[in-house]
Design a protein around this motif. Structure first.
Motif, PDB file in Angstrom:
ATOM      1  N   PRO A  88       0.825  -1.213   0.000  1.00  0.00           N
ATOM      2  CA  PRO A  88       0.000   0.000   0.000  1.00  0.00           C
ATOM      3  C   PRO A  88       0.856   1.259   0.000  1.00  0.00           C
ATOM      4  N   LEU A  89       0.329   2.306  -0.622  1.00  0.00           N
ATOM      5  CA  LEU A  89       1.059   3.570  -0.683  1.00  0.00           C
ATOM      6  C   LEU A  89       0.270   4.673   0.011  1.00  0.00           C
ATOM      7  N   PRO A  90       0.946   5.492   0.817  1.00  0.00           N
ATOM      8  CA  PRO A  90       0.279   6.644   1.430  1.00  0.00           C
ATOM      9  C   PRO A  90       0.057   7.742   0.405  1.00  0.00           C
ATOM     10  N   GLY A  91      -0.749   8.714   0.783  1.00  0.00           N
ATOM     11  CA  GLY A  91      -1.068   9.788  -0.144  1.00  0.00           C
ATOM     12  C   GLY A  91       0.058  10.764  -0.359  1.00  0.00           C
ATOM     13  N   CYS A  92       0.947  10.891   0.589  1.00  0.00           N
ATOM     14  CA  CYS A  92       2.037  11.852   0.471  1.00  0.00           C
ATOM     15  C   CYS A  92       3.245  11.297   1.201  1.00  0.00           C
ATOM     16  N   VAL A  93       4.244  10.929   0.441  1.00  0.00           N
ATOM     17  CA  VAL A  93       5.439  10.344   1.031  1.00  0.00           C
ATOM     18  C   VAL A  93       6.670  10.960   0.395  1.00  0.00           C
ATOM     19  N   VAL A 101       2.113   8.169  -9.421  1.00  0.00           N
ATOM     20  CA  VAL A 101       0.880   8.921  -9.609  1.00  0.00           C
ATOM     21  C   VAL A 101      -0.273   8.106  -9.046  1.00  0.00           C
ATOM     22  N   LEU A 102      -0.956   8.654  -8.038  1.00  0.00           N
ATOM     23  CA  LEU A 102      -2.010   7.905  -7.354  1.00  0.00           C
ATOM     24  C   LEU A 102      -3.344   8.081  -8.080  1.00  0.00           C
ATOM     25  N   ASP A 103      -3.466   7.412  -9.223  1.00  0.00           N
ATOM     26  CA  ASP A 103      -4.733   7.459  -9.943  1.00  0.00           C
ATOM     27  C   ASP A 103      -5.475   6.136  -9.771  1.00  0.00           C
ATOM     28  N   GLU A 104      -6.557   5.974 -10.550  1.00  0.00           N
ATOM     29  CA  GLU A 104      -7.388   4.788 -10.359  1.00  0.00           C
ATOM     30  C   GLU A 104      -6.663   3.478 -10.690  1.00  0.00           C
ATOM     31  N   SER A 105      -5.575   3.551 -11.454  1.00  0.00           N
ATOM     32  CA  SER A 105      -4.861   2.324 -11.819  1.00  0.00           C
ATOM     33  C   SER A 105      -3.947   1.813 -10.714  1.00  0.00           C
ATOM     34  N   VAL A 106      -3.886   2.510  -9.576  1.00  0.00           N
ATOM     35  CA  VAL A 106      -3.145   1.981  -8.425  1.00  0.00           C
ATOM     36  C   VAL A 106      -4.059   1.735  -7.236  1.00  0.00           C
ATOM     37  N   GLY A 107      -5.368   1.824  -7.451  1.00  0.00           N
ATOM     38  CA  GLY A 107      -6.293   1.471  -6.383  1.00  0.00           C
ATOM     39  C   GLY A 107      -6.083   0.012  -5.998  1.00  0.00           C
ATOM     40  N   MET A 108      -6.230  -0.306  -4.729  1.00  0.00           N
ATOM     41  CA  MET A 108      -5.968  -1.661  -4.265  1.00  0.00           C
ATOM     42  C   MET A 108      -6.835  -2.684  -4.995  1.00  0.00           C
ATOM     43  N   ALA A 109      -8.100  -2.337  -5.256  1.00  0.00           N
ATOM     44  CA  ALA A 109      -8.984  -3.265  -5.955  1.00  0.00           C
ATOM     45  C   ALA A 109      -8.430  -3.615  -7.332  1.00  0.00           C
ATOM     46  N   PHE A 110      -7.924  -2.619  -8.031  1.00  0.00           N
ATOM     47  CA  PHE A 110      -7.400  -2.845  -9.377  1.00  0.00           C
ATOM     48  C   PHE A 110      -6.105  -3.646  -9.329  1.00  0.00           C
ATOM     49  N   ASN A 250      -3.372   4.379  -1.398  1.00  0.00           N
ATOM     50  CA  ASN A 250      -3.364   4.235  -2.853  1.00  0.00           C
ATOM     51  C   ASN A 250      -4.368   5.173  -3.513  1.00  0.00           C
ATOM     52  N   GLY A 251      -4.456   6.374  -2.975  1.00  0.00           N
ATOM     53  CA  GLY A 251      -5.279   7.405  -3.580  1.00  0.00           C
ATOM     54  C   GLY A 251      -6.733   7.408  -3.176  1.00  0.00           C
ATOM     55  N   LEU A 252      -7.151   6.489  -2.296  1.00  0.00           N
ATOM     56  CA  LEU A 252      -8.539   6.428  -1.856  1.00  0.00           C
ATOM     57  C   LEU A 252      -8.605   6.426  -0.331  1.00  0.00           C
ATOM     58  N   ASP A 260       2.164   3.575  19.314  1.00  0.00           N
ATOM     59  CA  ASP A 260       3.250   4.470  19.728  1.00  0.00           C
ATOM     60  C   ASP A 260       3.746   5.316  18.558  1.00  0.00           C
ATOM     61  N   GLY A 261       2.809   5.744  17.710  1.00  0.00           N
ATOM     62  CA  GLY A 261       3.145   6.620  16.605  1.00  0.00           C
ATOM     63  C   GLY A 261       3.707   5.935  15.375  1.00  0.00           C
ATOM     64  N   VAL A 262       3.788   4.606  15.401  1.00  0.00           N
ATOM     65  CA  VAL A 262       4.340   3.846  14.279  1.00  0.00           C
ATOM     66  C   VAL A 262       3.214   3.103  13.561  1.00  0.00           C
ATOM     67  N   VAL A 263       3.169   3.209  12.236  1.00  0.00           N
ATOM     68  CA  VAL A 263       2.139   2.517  11.457  1.00  0.00           C
ATOM     69  C   VAL A 263       2.388   1.012  11.504  1.00  0.00           C
ATOM     70  N   VAL A 264       1.385   0.265  11.975  1.00  0.00           N
ATOM     71  CA  VAL A 264       1.511  -1.194  12.052  1.00  0.00           C
ATOM     72  C   VAL A 264       0.491  -1.904  11.161  1.00  0.00           C
ATOM     73  N   THR A 265      -0.522  -1.194  10.712  1.00  0.00           N
ATOM     74  CA  THR A 265      -1.549  -1.785   9.858  1.00  0.00           C
ATOM     75  C   THR A 265      -2.088  -0.726   8.912  1.00  0.00           C
ATOM     76  N   VAL A 266      -2.303  -1.126   7.665  1.00  0.00           N
ATOM     77  CA  VAL A 266      -2.924  -0.242   6.677  1.00  0.00           C
ATOM     78  C   VAL A 266      -4.111  -0.988   6.075  1.00  0.00           C
ATOM     79  N   ALA A 267      -5.272  -0.347   6.062  1.00  0.00           N
ATOM     80  CA  ALA A 267      -6.483  -0.976   5.540  1.00  0.00           C
ATOM     81  C   ALA A 267      -7.020  -0.181   4.352  1.00  0.00           C
ATOM     82  N   ALA A 268      -7.248  -0.877   3.254  1.00  0.00           N
ATOM     83  CA  ALA A 268      -7.853  -0.284   2.066  1.00  0.00           C
ATOM     84  C   ALA A 268      -9.257  -0.855   1.895  1.00  0.00           C
ATOM     85  N   PHE A 269     -10.133  -0.086   1.267  1.00  0.00           N
ATOM     86  CA  PHE A 269     -11.539  -0.469   1.175  1.00  0.00           C
ATOM     87  C   PHE A 269     -12.046  -0.349  -0.253  1.00  0.00           C
ATOM     88  N   ASP A 270     -13.007  -1.212  -0.586  1.00  0.00           N
ATOM     89  CA  ASP A 270     -13.760  -1.074  -1.822  1.00  0.00           C
ATOM     90  C   ASP A 270     -15.224  -0.949  -1.447  1.00  0.00           C
TER      91      ASP A 270
END
Length: 295
Positions: A88-93, A101-110, A250-252, A260-270
């Protein structure tokens, strides 16, 4: 030679975008692009001068490297613990991921649908349908005729249609509705409210988790809105101290869990018909490198 090398300076971002969509991994995409550049600079200077389009050369080489990686990845993923999900990719890194480029072709579903394709189908489809490369150039990557590449892309298109995950642009109103659904999931999850979760989940919803055998994660998809709701509340009860925040994934709209301020899980949705239909949960720490500092 400096003039030729100057022409490839701006190619890196485009190649990273191609590599990520082909491989579903930013780390592997960066490695593929690095290898392509290494091969470019390994050419004798006179040979580099002869190449009319260095960008096309780099694209062909990157595509071939990705094709090889996809072939070996199938074997590696057979040994993978649990489900394998794209990175998964964050919106701003920073650094490399900013080039994607975070467009529809990098959505997790796609990206998940792309995983169902053969390596050759995926390369033909991504290069043609996403990046608009002509089949004559794709033929150079795949070592097949242009007609064969056209057939591969057509087969891939049928896979996309069958999965009903075509990369359709999301308008502003739909985006707001999606964000509101994700917010309702967050609120109900934090409150341990099974009924509220069931109300926002499609009865036939599916949750897939990727822990890679490195952290705890359900090994098989959880099917059914009621079962998912019960599972989510149970997991939350066993993991006190987690902070849920809304983030672009991923743009959505998505959710991120921090400890403790550290990302341990990322969840994407459709979303389908006003309810959450799919949830993809990435917990494998090797796939969360881009999220450092997101807390």
């Amino acid at each position: 030679m400096e003039a030729v090398d100057g022409r490839i300076a701006g190619e890196r971002g485009r190649l990273i975008n191609i590599g990520y969509r082909l491989l579903g991994s930013l780390v592997e995409a960066e490695d593929a692009v690095q290898e392509a550049y290494a091969r470019w600079y390994a050419l004798p200077g006179a040979r580099r001068e002869e190449i009319a389009s260095p960008g096309a050369w780099l694209t062909t080489v990157t595509g071939r490297i990705c094709l090889d990686v996809l072939g070996s990845a199938r074997v590696r993923r057979e040994r993978y613990v649990g489900a394998w999900l794209p990175e998964p990719l964050p919106g701003c890194v920073g650094d490399v991921a900013d080039a994607v480029v975070l467009d529809e072709s990098v959505g997790m579903a796609f990206l998940v649908v792309l995983e169902t394709m053969t390596p050759a189908e995926r390369v033909a489809f991504v290069l043609h349908d996403v990046f608009r490369y002509p089949f004559a150039e794709i033929a150079e990557v795949l070592g097949r005729t242009a007609a064969a590449c056209k057939q591969l892309a057509s087969s891939a298109r049928r896979r996309v249609a069958a999965a009903e995950r075509a990369p359709v642009a999301v308008d502003g109103r739909a985006e707001l509705a999606r964000a509101e659904l994700v917010r309702r999931v967050k609120t109900a999850w934090e409150g341990g409210d099974v009924a509220a979760l069931v109300a926002v989940l499609d009865p036939a919803a599916v949750m897939t988790a990727d822990g890679g055998g490195m952290v705890g994660a359900v090994l098989r998809p959880v099917e059914g809105g009621a079962r998912i709701a019960q599972y989510m509340v149970a997991i939350a009860g066993m993991a006190p101290g987690l902070e849920l925040v809304e983030r672009s994934v991923n743009g959505l709209p998505g959710l991120v869990a921090l400890r403790d301020g550290v990302v341990v899980t990322v969840a994407a949705f459709d979303v389908a018909d006003g309810r959450v239909s799919r949830i993809w949960v990435v917990r494998n720490p090797e796939k969360l490198g881009s999220w450092a500092g997101e807390g």
